[in-house]
Enzyme design. Structure first.
Site, short mmCIF file in Angstrom:
data_model
loop_
_atom_site.label_atom_id
_atom_site.label_comp_id
_atom_site.label_asym_id
_atom_site.label_seq_id
_atom_site.Cartn_x
_atom_site.Cartn_y
_atom_site.Cartn_z
N GLU A 365 28.47 41.64 44.57
CA GLU A 365 29.44 41.23 45.58
C GLU A 365 30.33 42.40 46.01
OE1 GLU A 365 29.39 38.40 47.06
OE2 GLU A 365 27.82 37.58 45.77
N ASP A 451 22.08 44.37 46.12
CA ASP A 451 21.33 44.40 44.86
C ASP A 451 21.11 45.83 44.39
OD1 ASP A 451 21.12 41.66 44.69
OD2 ASP A 451 19.10 41.55 45.51
#
Length: 511
Positions: A365, A451
């Protein structure tokens, strides 16, 4: 053209479907065809219905492809291979630490039918595959039914002249208080929107109730009561009136006073309003629905602040939200402006994954923030809004469009809100649909990048295992249809994300 005529004739066989189409209700009484003078006006309703049906049929095709994937009984081989690799790389020392942590967080009742955070993931995925397929099948069947109803309602409302009918009713009510269309358009507009909102709430209520108290409850996710459901609904309606009413009133006022360049002032207004709401929603509105408590002191809190400091993320507060009050689904999100950032963890997330996995998820995040994804999305939204209102200004005086949809009384002014609604649902609809798909594709690209950011922080294995456990807890689709996921998914399918991270891990080992 023939497709449109056949489809709408089936809906109401007694109506006149010769082109140009005219709504059953018009402001002049519907006794004559609208006096349009161009192909644009003549075919406006037909083109709108045709576009609506084409989109519906395409999305229905994708729904049935996805439905077929939910009938599969064999566990997907690629996911089996990928998750098997994750299990093999899991360290026993980390598992032991997680076990101790879990015993202090949940009771035996809480762990019933829950994911065992310490056991290998693959056997658990396999054991829940049929349940996940059943959950997905129930959702897609419901989606097919609800979307069919929605498009039927939309076409029927167009053909019967729902908008001019409701507007005229709002004018009639307003007339009792001395309101006129020319002098009190804003007041009548708010009354019109109130009626439309009530109608929409009533027609959507059965679907929301079935989704929440049948599908979600059947599969063990729903936790809210009927009382809480209707309390939330009432709060939402009140908030829509409190914030939406003044917004619409100011928007119309700016359009009235802005002249030919009103779109510039509208864009500035929507920008300021967006910034204000970004600040108010998490601080004022969201606490009306959920409780936010500070994350207790401990290793997890210390680790999160350490990670934020490492990335220069200005974290000021760290909250736990009682998401379990309504659902057992889990999530985490960030909010805040400039140097006042906050992170919120669902309480369900804390019980589903380990501390290291939570840290890896937050690494992902924070990657969105660090790589500018949040700012990019905000800028794109503002640019999109500016262009939309610019093109609206070009069509604002296109009375042929409004006459085609039943606003054919030339002695009366065209309501600005009607002009905006018809513009966005006709001329702008193909643009909106195209840009929506582009943003979906962009969103998946951003997810891969976030990611990779977490992988570069050295959190790859924990992010992979954490995503698997969340997917398992949420009964996510394990074998989604490729076309369906490409069109609908803002996040890549689980196996694609895991495979991408494993390739990054291999590349790092070789470099």
């Amino acid at each position: 053209k023939d497709l449109v005529v056949i489809a709408i004739a089936y809906i109401h066989p007694t109506m006149d479907f010769t082109l140009p189409l005219t709504p059953q209700y018009t402001q002049t009484g519907g006794t004559t065809k609208a006096a349009t003078s161009s192909l644009f006006g003549d075919y406006a309703i037909a083109a709108t219905i045709l576009f609506t049906l084409v989109v519906f049929l395409f999305e229905a095709y994708l729904n049935f492809r996805q439905r077929k994937s939910y009938h599969k009984i064999d566990f997907p081989r690629e996911l089996e291979t990928t998750v098997g690799n994750i299990d093999r790389e899991t360290k026993s020392s980390a598992a032991a630490a997680d076990k101790k942590e879990e015993s202090s967080k949940s009771s035996d009742d809480d762990k019933k039918d829950k994911v065992d955070r310490n056991a290998p993931i693959l056997p658990q995925l396999k054991s829940k595959f049929s349940h996940a397929q059943s959950y997905g099948l129930d959702k897609i069947n419901f989606s097919i039914f609800s979307s069919t109803y929605a498009v039927t309602e939309e076409v029927v409302f167009l053909l019967y002249g729902f908008l001019p009918y409701v507007w005229d009713k709002a004018c009639a009510v307003g007339a009792k208080y001395g309101w006129t269309e020319t002098e009190h358009e804003i007041k009548i507009t708010l009354l019109f929107l109130g009626i439309v909102t009530i109608v929409g709430t009533i027609t959507s209520l059965p679907f929301e109730l079935y989704s929440t108290f049948e599908i979600e409850k059947k599969h063990g996710f729903n936790k809210q009561t009927l009382g809480l459901f209707f309390t939330d609904k009432l709060k939402s309606l009140v908030l829509s009136a409190v914030f939406g009413g003044p917004f619409v009133a100011l928007l119309l006022k700016i359009i009235f006073m802005g002249g030919d360049k009103f779109y510039l002032y509208v864009w500035a207004f929507t920008f300021v309003f967006s910034v204000i709401m970004m600040t108010l929603v998490p601080v004022v509105i969201m606490p009306l629905f959920n409780k936010y408590e500070k994350l207790p002191d401990g290793p997890l809190k210390d680790s999160i602040y350490e990670l934020a400091g490492k990335l220069s993320f200005p974290l000021t507060k760290l909250f736990v939200m009682d998401g379990s009050k309504r659902s057992s689904h889990s999530n985490a999100f960030m909010f805040g402006f400039m140097k006042n950032k906050r992170i919120v963890l669902f309480d369900t997330l804390l019980s589903q994954v380990s501390n290291d996995e939570i840290l890896a998820i937050l690494g992902h995040e924070l990657g969105h923030w660090k790589m500018g994804h949040t700012v990019t999305n905000f800028v794109v939204t503002q640019v999109y809004t500016g262009f939309m209102f610019y093109f609206f200004s070009l069509c604002y005086n296109s009375h042929e469009l409004y006459r085609a949809f039943g606003f054919d009384d030339e002695s009366r002014p065209i309501p600005t809100i009607i002009a905006l609604v018809l513009f966005t649902s006709t001329i702008w609809a193909p643009v909106d649909k195209t840009l929506s798909f582009i943003m979906t594709v962009h969103s998946r690209k951003c997810e891969f990048e976030a990611d990779e950011f977490s992988v570069n922080l050295g959190m790859s294995s924990k992010l992979q295992s954490g995503l698997c456990k969340i997917h398992l807890e949420n009964l996510g689709a394990m074998s989604p249809d490729s076309w369906y996921s490409t069109y609908h998914y803002s996040h890549p399918p689980l196996v694609e994300r895991l495979s991408a991270m494993m390739k990054l891990d291999t590349a790092k080992k070789l470099s």
